[in-house]
Motif scaffolding. Structure first.
Motif, PDB file in Angstrom:
ATOM      1  N   ARG A 145       0.734  -1.165   0.066  1.00 20.05           N
ATOM      2  CA  ARG A 145       0.006  -0.020  -0.007  1.00 20.05           C
ATOM      3  C   ARG A 145       0.835   1.393  -0.048  1.00 20.05           C
ATOM      4  O   ARG A 145       0.476   2.162  -0.536  1.00 20.05           O
ATOM      5  N   LEU A 146       2.166   1.386   0.594  1.00 17.23           N
ATOM      6  CA  LEU A 146       2.913   2.453   0.731  1.00 17.23           C
ATOM      7  C   LEU A 146       3.632   2.481  -0.788  1.00 17.23           C
ATOM      8  O   LEU A 146       3.564   3.662  -1.240  1.00 17.23           O
ATOM      9  N   SER A 147       3.953   1.459  -1.228  1.00 21.26           N
ATOM     10  CA  SER A 147       4.631   1.670  -2.616  1.00 21.26           C
ATOM     11  C   SER A 147       3.658   2.253  -3.508  1.00 21.26           C
ATOM     12  O   SER A 147       3.947   2.844  -4.381  1.00 21.26           O
ATOM     13  N   ASP A 148       2.308   1.775  -3.609  1.00 25.15           N
ATOM     14  CA  ASP A 148       1.385   2.239  -4.356  1.00 25.15           C
ATOM     15  C   ASP A 148       1.011   3.404  -4.346  1.00 25.15           C
ATOM     16  O   ASP A 148       0.856   4.391  -5.158  1.00 25.15           O
ATOM     17  N   LEU A 149       1.011   4.086  -2.979  1.00 28.24           N
ATOM     18  CA  LEU A 149       0.603   5.323  -2.587  1.00 28.24           C
ATOM     19  C   LEU A 149       1.894   6.390  -3.262  1.00 28.24           C
ATOM     20  O   LEU A 149       1.822   7.269  -3.702  1.00 28.24           O
ATOM     21  N   MET A 150       3.155   5.878  -3.060  1.00 32.28           N
ATOM     22  CA  MET A 150       4.470   6.656  -3.479  1.00 32.28           C
ATOM     23  C   MET A 150       4.597   6.579  -4.736  1.00 32.28           C
ATOM     24  O   MET A 150       4.826   7.530  -5.458  1.00 32.28           O
ATOM     25  N   ALA A 151       4.067   5.489  -5.544  1.00 37.42           N
ATOM     26  CA  ALA A 151       3.907   5.423  -7.145  1.00 37.42           C
ATOM     27  C   ALA A 151       3.150   6.595  -7.779  1.00 37.42           C
ATOM     28  O   ALA A 151       3.539   7.191  -8.713  1.00 37.42           O
ATOM     29  N   GLY A 152       2.286   6.770  -7.058  1.00 34.77           N
ATOM     30  CA  GLY A 152       1.322   7.772  -7.528  1.00 34.77           C
ATOM     31  C   GLY A 152       1.276   9.287  -7.291  1.00 34.77           C
ATOM     32  O   GLY A 152       0.716  10.240  -7.517  1.00 34.77           O
ATOM     33  N   MET A 153       2.425   9.497  -6.359  1.00 39.65           N
ATOM     34  CA  MET A 153       2.748  10.903  -6.021  1.00 39.65           C
ATOM     35  C   MET A 153       4.061  11.368  -6.888  1.00 39.65           C
ATOM     36  O   MET A 153       4.914  10.779  -7.333  1.00 39.65           O
ATOM     37  N   ASP A 154       4.140  12.565  -6.849  1.00 40.24           N
ATOM     38  CA  ASP A 154       5.269  13.214  -7.377  1.00 40.24           C
ATOM     39  C   ASP A 154       6.498  12.897  -6.564  1.00 40.24           C
ATOM     40  O   ASP A 154       6.213  13.486  -5.228  1.00 40.24           O
ATOM     41  N   HIS A 155       7.588  12.814  -6.829  1.00 44.37           N
ATOM     42  CA  HIS A 155       8.597  12.183  -6.097  1.00 44.37           C
ATOM     43  C   HIS A 155       9.198  13.392  -4.866  1.00 44.37           C
ATOM     44  O   HIS A 155       9.707  13.193  -3.916  1.00 44.37           O
ATOM     45  N   ASN A 156       8.827  14.510  -5.559  1.00 45.17           N
ATOM     46  CA  ASN A 156       9.294  15.755  -4.824  1.00 45.17           C
ATOM     47  C   ASN A 156       8.149  16.330  -4.101  1.00 45.17           C
ATOM     48  O   ASN A 156       8.314  17.576  -3.692  1.00 45.17           O
ATOM     49  N   SER A 157       6.815  16.027  -4.040  1.00 45.34           N
ATOM     50  CA  SER A 157       5.848  16.675  -3.487  1.00 45.34           C
ATOM     51  C   SER A 157       5.978  16.578  -1.893  1.00 45.34           C
ATOM     52  O   SER A 157       6.695  15.667  -1.420  1.00 45.34           O
ATOM     53  N   PRO A 158       5.130  17.478  -1.375  1.00 45.71           N
ATOM     54  CA  PRO A 158       5.310  17.393   0.502  1.00 45.71           C
ATOM     55  C   PRO A 158       4.964  16.227   1.007  1.00 45.71           C
ATOM     56  O   PRO A 158       5.416  15.671   1.682  1.00 45.71           O
ATOM     57  N   GLY A 159       3.778  15.605   0.184  1.00 47.05           N
ATOM     58  CA  GLY A 159       3.288  14.281   0.741  1.00 47.05           C
ATOM     59  C   GLY A 159       4.623  13.307   0.655  1.00 47.05           C
ATOM     60  O   GLY A 159       4.652  12.480   1.626  1.00 47.05           O
ATOM     61  N   ALA A 160       5.167  13.120  -0.367  1.00 47.54           N
ATOM     62  CA  ALA A 160       6.396  12.176  -0.637  1.00 47.54           C
ATOM     63  C   ALA A 160       7.374  12.441   0.517  1.00 47.54           C
ATOM     64  O   ALA A 160       7.978  11.723   1.308  1.00 47.54           O
ATOM     65  N   GLU A 161       7.568  13.723   0.714  1.00 44.60           N
ATOM     66  CA  GLU A 161       8.568  14.134   1.789  1.00 44.60           C
ATOM     67  C   GLU A 161       8.365  13.821   3.110  1.00 44.60           C
ATOM     68  O   GLU A 161       9.170  13.146   3.849  1.00 44.60           O
ATOM     69  N   ILE A 162       6.967  14.014   3.583  1.00 44.34           N
ATOM     70  CA  ILE A 162       6.351  13.484   4.896  1.00 44.34           C
ATOM     71  C   ILE A 162       6.809  11.998   5.270  1.00 44.34           C
ATOM     72  O   ILE A 162       7.122  11.379   5.922  1.00 44.34           O
ATOM     73  N   ILE A 163       6.334  11.076   3.799  1.00 41.67           N
ATOM     74  CA  ILE A 163       6.383   9.846   4.030  1.00 41.67           C
ATOM     75  C   ILE A 163       8.074   9.242   4.173  1.00 41.67           C
ATOM     76  O   ILE A 163       8.342   8.642   5.101  1.00 41.67           O
ATOM     77  N   ARG A 164       8.913   9.876   3.466  1.00 41.86           N
ATOM     78  CA  ARG A 164      10.128   9.556   3.586  1.00 41.86           C
ATOM     79  C   ARG A 164      10.658  10.016   5.049  1.00 41.86           C
ATOM     80  O   ARG A 164      11.722   9.342   5.350  1.00 41.86           O
ATOM     81  N   SER A 165      10.141  10.999   5.442  1.00 41.91           N
ATOM     82  CA  SER A 165      10.642  11.416   6.795  1.00 41.91           C
ATOM     83  C   SER A 165      10.146  10.591   7.942  1.00 41.91           C
ATOM     84  O   SER A 165      10.890  10.198   8.967  1.00 41.91           O
ATOM     85  N   LEU A 166       9.090   9.793   7.784  1.00 42.90           N
ATOM     86  CA  LEU A 166       8.677   9.009   8.539  1.00 42.90           C
ATOM     87  C   LEU A 166       9.469   7.766   8.439  1.00 42.90           C
ATOM     88  O   LEU A 166       9.355   6.777   9.471  1.00 42.90           O
ATOM     89  N   LEU A 167      10.009   7.379   7.481  1.00 43.45           N
ATOM     90  CA  LEU A 167      10.784   6.262   7.383  1.00 43.45           C
ATOM     91  C   LEU A 167      12.102   6.317   7.942  1.00 43.45           C
ATOM     92  O   LEU A 167      12.852   5.418   8.188  1.00 43.45           O
ATOM     93  N   ARG A 168      12.595   7.643   8.083  1.00 40.38           N
ATOM     94  CA  ARG A 168      13.705   7.633   8.741  1.00 40.38           C
ATOM     95  C   ARG A 168      14.072   7.507  10.298  1.00 40.38           C
ATOM     96  O   ARG A 168      13.005   7.616  10.981  1.00 40.38           O
TER      97      ARG A 168
END
Length: 72
Positions: free
Chosen positions: A49-72
């Motif tokens: 589900r996370l992969s599908d969500l990220m695949a549909g997002m612009d890699h530089n979007s604020p949402g993608a950055e939030i998800i990446r920050s949660l993974l750190r």
């Protein structure tokens, strides 16, 4: 990882593995084999589900950055 996931996702396999580790650390340990297999399936489902969500997002979007920050 399934080829379906890795070919469509802008999230690296390393990031997904880190998320799986974090999810596993948050869930209580179980001694039963069936419960462990169930947990593994749930983690795999969340990873998909996370992969599908990220695949549909612009890699530089604020949402993608939030998800990446949660993974750190």
């Amino acid at each position: 990882m399934s080829s379906r996931r890795s070919s469509r996702s802008s999230v690296s396999e390393e990031e997904i593995n880190e998320l799986i580790s974090k999810l596993q650390s948050l869930l209580p340990n179980s001694r039963r084999r069936g419960a462990n297999q169930s947990l593994h399936r749930e983690v795999d489902d969340l990873s998909d589900r996370l992969s599908d969500l990220m695949a549909g997002m612009d890699h530089n979007s604020p949402g993608a950055e939030i998800i990446r920050s949660l993974l750190r």
